[in-house]
Design a protein around this motif. Structure first.
Motif, PDB file in Angstrom:
ATOM      1  N   LEU A  54       0.877  -1.293  -0.019  1.00 33.86           N
ATOM      2  CA  LEU A  54      -0.113  -0.043   0.046  1.00 33.86           C
ATOM      3  C   LEU A  54       0.853   1.242  -0.131  1.00 33.86           C
ATOM      4  CD1 LEU A  54      -2.494  -1.268   2.767  1.00 33.86           C
ATOM      5  CD2 LEU A  54      -2.756  -1.435   0.375  1.00 33.86           C
ATOM      6  N   SER A  55       0.429   2.511  -0.439  1.00 35.25           N
ATOM      7  CA  SER A  55       0.964   3.517  -0.249  1.00 35.25           C
ATOM      8  C   SER A  55       1.126   4.022   1.284  1.00 35.25           C
ATOM      9  CB  SER A  55       0.373   4.794  -1.117  1.00 35.25           C
ATOM     10  OG  SER A  55      -1.079   5.136  -0.681  1.00 35.25           O
ATOM     11  N   GLY A  56       1.853   5.060   1.257  1.00 36.53           N
ATOM     12  CA  GLY A  56       2.061   5.554   2.730  1.00 36.53           C
ATOM     13  C   GLY A  56       0.644   6.081   3.401  1.00 36.53           C
ATOM     14  N   GLY A  57       0.132   6.719   2.546  1.00 38.16           N
ATOM     15  CA  GLY A  57      -0.928   7.568   2.943  1.00 38.16           C
ATOM     16  C   GLY A  57      -2.085   6.428   3.372  1.00 38.16           C
ATOM     17  N   GLN A  58      -2.348   5.279   2.573  1.00 35.23           N
ATOM     18  CA  GLN A  58      -3.375   4.082   2.758  1.00 35.23           C
ATOM     19  C   GLN A  58      -2.785   3.521   4.106  1.00 35.23           C
ATOM     20  OE1 GLN A  58      -2.690   2.111  -1.042  1.00 35.23           O
ATOM     21  NE2 GLN A  58      -4.612   3.203  -1.675  1.00 35.23           N
ATOM     22  N   ARG A  59      -1.417   3.099   4.163  1.00 33.56           N
ATOM     23  CA  ARG A  59      -1.299   2.425   5.646  1.00 33.56           C
ATOM     24  C   ARG A  59      -1.540   3.365   6.675  1.00 33.56           C
ATOM     25  NH1 ARG A  59       3.667   1.535   2.470  1.00 33.56           N
ATOM     26  NH2 ARG A  59       4.767   3.236   3.537  1.00 33.56           N
ATOM     27  N   GLN A  60      -1.211   4.738   6.676  1.00 35.64           N
ATOM     28  CA  GLN A  60      -1.604   5.786   7.536  1.00 35.64           C
ATOM     29  C   GLN A  60      -2.831   5.762   7.851  1.00 35.64           C
ATOM     30  OE1 GLN A  60      -0.950   9.812   7.206  1.00 35.64           O
ATOM     31  NE2 GLN A  60       0.936   9.579   8.857  1.00 35.64           N
ATOM     32  N   ARG A  61      -3.815   5.567   6.830  1.00 33.74           N
ATOM     33  CA  ARG A  61      -5.179   5.486   7.340  1.00 33.74           C
ATOM     34  C   ARG A  61      -5.757   4.295   7.798  1.00 33.74           C
ATOM     35  NH1 ARG A  61      -7.505   7.148   1.725  1.00 33.74           N
ATOM     36  NH2 ARG A  61      -5.407   6.966   0.956  1.00 33.74           N
ATOM     37  N   LEU A  62      -5.138   3.300   7.315  1.00 41.03           N
ATOM     38  CA  LEU A  62      -5.519   2.014   7.860  1.00 41.03           C
ATOM     39  C   LEU A  62      -5.104   1.708   9.384  1.00 41.03           C
ATOM     40  CD1 LEU A  62      -4.996  -0.789   5.352  1.00 41.03           C
ATOM     41  CD2 LEU A  62      -7.085  -0.065   5.796  1.00 41.03           C
ATOM     42  N   ALA A  63      -4.112   2.320   9.654  1.00 45.35           N
ATOM     43  CA  ALA A  63      -3.598   2.549  10.834  1.00 45.35           C
ATOM     44  C   ALA A  63      -4.554   3.202  11.868  1.00 45.35           C
ATOM     45  CB  ALA A  63      -2.391   2.588  11.259  1.00 45.35           C
ATOM     46  N   LEU A  64      -4.875   4.483  11.164  1.00 42.48           N
ATOM     47  CA  LEU A  64      -5.899   5.423  11.776  1.00 42.48           C
ATOM     48  C   LEU A  64      -7.267   4.549  12.509  1.00 42.48           C
ATOM     49  CD1 LEU A  64      -6.791   7.812  13.140  1.00 42.48           C
ATOM     50  CD2 LEU A  64      -7.359   8.799  11.156  1.00 42.48           C
ATOM     51  N   ALA A  65      -7.770   3.896  11.386  1.00 40.91           N
ATOM     52  CA  ALA A  65      -8.882   3.057  11.458  1.00 40.91           C
ATOM     53  C   ALA A  65      -8.999   1.920  12.626  1.00 40.91           C
ATOM     54  CB  ALA A  65      -9.465   2.323  10.137  1.00 40.91           C
ATOM     55  N   ARG A  66      -7.525   1.370  12.448  1.00 38.30           N
ATOM     56  CA  ARG A  66      -7.493   0.510  13.610  1.00 38.30           C
ATOM     57  C   ARG A  66      -7.531   1.030  15.233  1.00 38.30           C
ATOM     58  NH1 ARG A  66      -1.732  -2.387  13.339  1.00 38.30           N
ATOM     59  NH2 ARG A  66      -1.301  -0.186  13.826  1.00 38.30           N
ATOM     60  N   SER A  67      -7.122   2.381  15.197  1.00 35.63           N
ATOM     61  CA  SER A  67      -6.880   2.946  16.530  1.00 35.63           C
ATOM     62  C   SER A  67      -8.344   3.546  16.752  1.00 35.63           C
ATOM     63  CB  SER A  67      -6.094   4.173  16.213  1.00 35.63           C
ATOM     64  OG  SER A  67      -4.806   3.792  16.114  1.00 35.63           O
ATOM     65  N   LEU A  68      -9.046   3.784  15.707  1.00 36.37           N
ATOM     66  CA  LEU A  68     -10.383   4.352  15.979  1.00 36.37           C
ATOM     67  C   LEU A  68     -11.359   3.246  16.425  1.00 36.37           C
ATOM     68  CD1 LEU A  68     -10.963   6.986  13.155  1.00 36.37           C
ATOM     69  CD2 LEU A  68     -10.613   7.456  15.375  1.00 36.37           C
ATOM     70  N   VAL A  69     -11.333   1.968  15.879  1.00 39.29           N
ATOM     71  CA  VAL A  69     -11.983   0.882  16.310  1.00 39.29           C
ATOM     72  C   VAL A  69     -12.086   0.352  17.579  1.00 39.29           C
ATOM     73  CG1 VAL A  69     -10.822  -1.046  15.642  1.00 39.29           C
ATOM     74  CG2 VAL A  69     -13.174  -1.216  15.171  1.00 39.29           C
ATOM     75  N   THR A  70     -11.040   0.513  18.177  1.00 43.90           N
ATOM     76  CA  THR A  70     -10.605   0.475  19.540  1.00 43.90           C
ATOM     77  C   THR A  70     -11.583   1.222  20.481  1.00 43.90           C
ATOM     78  OG1 THR A  70      -8.621   1.994  19.952  1.00 43.90           O
ATOM     79  CG2 THR A  70      -8.297  -0.277  19.387  1.00 43.90           C
ATOM     80  N   ASP A  71     -11.829   2.370  20.321  1.00 35.60           N
ATOM     81  CA  ASP A  71     -12.593   3.325  20.989  1.00 35.60           C
ATOM     82  C   ASP A  71     -12.246   3.414  22.301  1.00 35.60           C
ATOM     83  OD1 ASP A  71     -14.896   4.911  21.272  1.00 35.60           O
ATOM     84  OD2 ASP A  71     -16.093   3.431  22.180  1.00 35.60           O
ATOM     85  N   PRO A  72     -10.924   3.918  22.594  1.00 38.03           N
ATOM     86  CA  PRO A  72     -10.424   4.170  23.925  1.00 38.03           C
ATOM     87  C   PRO A  72     -11.146   5.420  24.690  1.00 38.03           C
ATOM     88  CG  PRO A  72      -8.710   4.678  22.506  1.00 38.03           C
ATOM     89  CD  PRO A  72      -9.810   4.273  21.726  1.00 38.03           C
ATOM     90  N   GLU A  73     -11.107   5.484  25.905  1.00 36.79           N
ATOM     91  CA  GLU A  73     -11.539   6.668  26.575  1.00 36.79           C
ATOM     92  C   GLU A  73     -10.581   7.982  26.385  1.00 36.79           C
ATOM     93  OE1 GLU A  73     -13.753   9.149  28.946  1.00 36.79           O
ATOM     94  OE2 GLU A  73     -13.929   6.844  28.523  1.00 36.79           O
ATOM     95  N   VAL A  74      -9.270   7.756  26.109  1.00 37.43           N
ATOM     96  CA  VAL A  74      -8.339   9.052  25.587  1.00 37.43           C
ATOM     97  C   VAL A  74      -7.730   8.296  24.567  1.00 37.43           C
ATOM     98  CG1 VAL A  74      -6.460  10.379  25.956  1.00 37.43           C
ATOM     99  CG2 VAL A  74      -8.055   9.794  27.959  1.00 37.43           C
ATOM    100  N   LEU A  75      -7.798   8.952  23.129  1.00 39.39           N
ATOM    101  CA  LEU A  75      -6.830   8.562  21.899  1.00 39.39           C
ATOM    102  C   LEU A  75      -5.833   9.813  21.630  1.00 39.39           C
ATOM    103  CD1 LEU A  75      -6.326   6.619  19.472  1.00 39.39           C
ATOM    104  CD2 LEU A  75      -8.396   7.984  18.469  1.00 39.39           C
ATOM    105  N   VAL A  76      -4.710   9.270  21.453  1.00 34.36           N
ATOM    106  CA  VAL A  76      -3.739  10.200  21.368  1.00 34.36           C
ATOM    107  C   VAL A  76      -3.052   9.967  19.860  1.00 34.36           C
ATOM    108  CG1 VAL A  76      -1.334  11.098  22.140  1.00 34.36           C
ATOM    109  CG2 VAL A  76      -3.119  10.441  23.776  1.00 34.36           C
TER     110      VAL A  76
END
Length: 627
Positions: free
Chosen positions: A483-505
């Motif tokens: 994948l491209s750098g932007g695609q990798r970055q957005r997939l990683a962001l989706a992975r972080s968002l799906v965890t739904d923590p109380e605080v996301l940094v």
């Protein structure tokens, strides 16, 4: 402990004050297995040690023409043969069990430490060293644990042989009793030099492994700048240094092995010469001479265990030292252990960093601007409960007034999630990538939509092996290199968002995407994380303009708070970071009224050729090509 019982429910708390102490601690944990292995080793070695007695009786019975004693000698030899066979098989079985269980314990300890430190581990210790410790060093440590029981059995048998020969035939037994300890200790003066050479070899091998690991990880970048030959040359040089050190170490161990062969041969010659003279004088019988000769000849086998344990210790000690160095790392100094009092601690409320003065109110979208990306990275680590540098202030970040260090580790991790600026995607399907511990409130499709992954899903669907083209079942290569750098970055962001923590940094979550996509991602994050605490470290006006509040961190301190537009209007240091221009450049380019709400300069197309692009347009033009 049997192999079938692995992994350990609790691998224990190791003694990591030094490599030697770690080995001693590991040996104590294997005490039951060591005793069992030593007992089987005693059976094996004592069976071998008893062979000379049976042979001596058989020889003497032939000389005396005593058929009864010859039959007795035959029975004795059969029993000794059975003991040797059973002891050898069980010794090997138990020793290998000790090796595997010890290696498994060390690997569990390393895995636990890796999980405890997270991404901070590779900031404290080079990634190549972590790889070396978890592979080759674990094997070396297991080897020492395995050899320890054989050495103990061999030492006991040597004592038994010497005492037995003194009782059986004092004249020759005294010679053997004096000569065997000399043989066992003869190599001691050479061990320090051999150990130093082994340490040098391991150190150089570790550096070569680190270099290889770092080179492979950055191979694409190196090819892009034409630097692969330079790093290949460095690795060749490091490899040759390892080879030279290995040859020097092997020469010393070859000398030790030669001594272990030559000295027993000399002792055997002395015993035979002296024994033949005693037999000629009639002071001993032929059978007794054969017995003593056979006993001395068979001491070679247990004596080899002395060489093995010396070699195993020399190779395992630096490995244990490196493992102890990794295991000694801690999240913070002064971290409290999880006890019953901490189980009731809540993990909600404002996030506050006493060191910088940064406050992220609960349920708000806070953006943080730092002029130095390294400072931003260290701040992100602090907000996650990990100091990036062992030498920095270890004042804990507070969540709802409670220090993160006083929360249970699993509670703290559920409450606060930090995404690095360079997140890693492991190989597997997209479904496996998003199958992470989560609250269940955010479904994967919502997270993918918020991260603007539509084009990523389309690309994965086109290469899907399924007939229905399901992108969730498409495999992603290691680190997402397909994948491209932007695609990798957005997939990683989706992975972080799906965890739904109380605080996301999030540390620069959109640095590799174009401006249009970045704006939509910022909107998606704000909508999906409504009511949750979100902290984004960035300097992009598009992200900053969508934050509820923006904090400027300058020289390690929070110096200004407000909205993006408020800070543009009243804080010159903020403008310098966000617009990448100084106040003098801004004043020379246009009057203050020419600043648009996002802090970019409105150019005048008629003033000069190419003057119709503002700063945001230029960003879109540059990043749009890469997208």
């Amino acid at each position: 402990m049997q192999i079938r019982d692995l992994p350990y429910a609790d691998p224990g708390v190791p003694d990591v004050r030094s490599g030697t102490r770690f080995l001693v601690w590991l040996g104590r944990q294997q005490l039951g297995g060591q005793v069992k292995s030593m007992l089987w080793g005693l059976l094996h070695h004592l069976g071998i040690a008893g062979l000379p007695l049976g042979i001596g009786i058989a020889v003497q019975s032939v000389v005396d023409r005593d058929g009864g004693r010859l039959g007795l000698a035959g029975v004795l030899l059969v029993v000794l043969g059975a003991a040797i066979s059973v002891g050898d098989v069980m010794l090997h079985r138990t020793a290998v069990t000790n090796w595997i269980t010890a290696a498994a314990r060390v690997q569990q300890l390393l895995s636990r430490k890796t999980a405890e430190l997270g991404s901070v581990l590779t900031r404290r210790v080079a990634a190549g060293e972590v790889v070396a410790v978890s592979t080759g060093d674990v094997e070396k440590i297991g080897w020492f644990v395995e050899a320890l029981s054989r050495f103990a059995a061999g030492a006991v048998v040597l004592v038994f042989i010497c005492v037995g020969l003194v009782v059986y035939q004092p004249a020759l037994g005294v010679v053997v009793a004096v000569g065997v300890p000399v043989l066992a200790l003869a190599v001691l003066p050479l061990l320090p030099r051999a150990t130093r050479r082994a340490d040098i070899q391991r150190e150089k091998a570790g550096k070569a492994t680190e270099l290889a690991s770092d080179t492979v990880a950055g191979l694409r970048v190196l090819r892009g700048i034409g630097g692969e030959e330079l790093f290949l040359g460095r690795y060749r040089a490091a490899s040759q240094e390892v080879r030279t050190a290995a040859v020097r170490s092997a020469r010393m161990w070859a000398l030790i092995s030669a001594i272990q062969v030559v000295l027993p041969g000399i002792l055997l010659i002395v015993v035979v010469a002296y024994g033949a003279r005693l037999a000629f004088d009639g002071r001993i019988t032929v059978g007794e001479l054969v017995t003593v000769y056979s006993a001395v000849a068979l001491t070679y086998h247990p004596l080899r265990n002395f060489e093995e344990i010396a070699m195993a210790f020399s190779f395992s000690r630096p490995s244990a030292k490196r493992a102890a160095r990794v295991l000694a790392l801690a999240r913070t100094t002064g971290t409290t252990t999880a006890d019953d009092g901490n189980e009731d601690r809540t993990a909600a409320g404002d996030l506050y960093d006493p060191l910088t003065g940064l406050l992220a109110p609960a349920g708000r979208f806070t953006a943080v601007v730092c002029g130095d990306p390294d400072v931003a990275g260290r701040l992100a680590d602090r907000l996650g409960g990990h100091p990036a540098d062992p030498g920095e202030d270890h004042t804990s970040v507070l969540l709802g007034g409670v220090p993160l260090d006083e929360l249970r580790l699993d509670t703290a991790r559920t409450a606060v999630l930090v995404q690095d600026k360079d997140p890693v995607l492991l190989s597997g399907t997209l479904h496996e990538l998003l199958d992470v511990p989560r609250s269940g409130e955010v479904l994967p499709d919502r997270a993918l939509a918020a991260a603007q992954c539509d084009d990523v899903l389309d690309a994965l669907a086109q290469v899907s092996v399924d007939t229905d083209g399901d992108p969730m079942r498409t495999r992603i290569t290691e680190r997402g290199r397909s994948l491209s750098g932007g695609q990798r970055q957005r997939l990683a962001l989706a992975r972080s968002l799906v965890t739904d923590p109380e605080v996301l940094v999030l540390d620069e979550p959109t640095s590799a995407v174009d401006a249009h996509t970045e704006a939509r991602v910022a909107t998606g994050i704000g909508a999906l994380r409504a009511g949750r605490t979100t902290v984004v470290l960035a300097s992009s006006p598009l992200l900053l303009d969508r934050a509820d509040r923006v904090v400027l961190v300058h020289e390690g301190q929070a110096v200004a708070v407000g909205t993006h537009r408020e800070l543009l209007a009243r804080e010159p240091r903020y403008r310098a970071v966000v617009t990448r221009e100084t106040d003098e450049e801004l004043a020379a380019a246009a009057p203050p009224a020419a600043l648009d709400p996002l802090g970019t300069l409105e150019g005048h197309a008629d003033d000069e050729p190419g003057g119709g692009l503002d700063a945001t347009d230029e960003l879109e033009a540059l990043e749009g090509e890469s997208a």
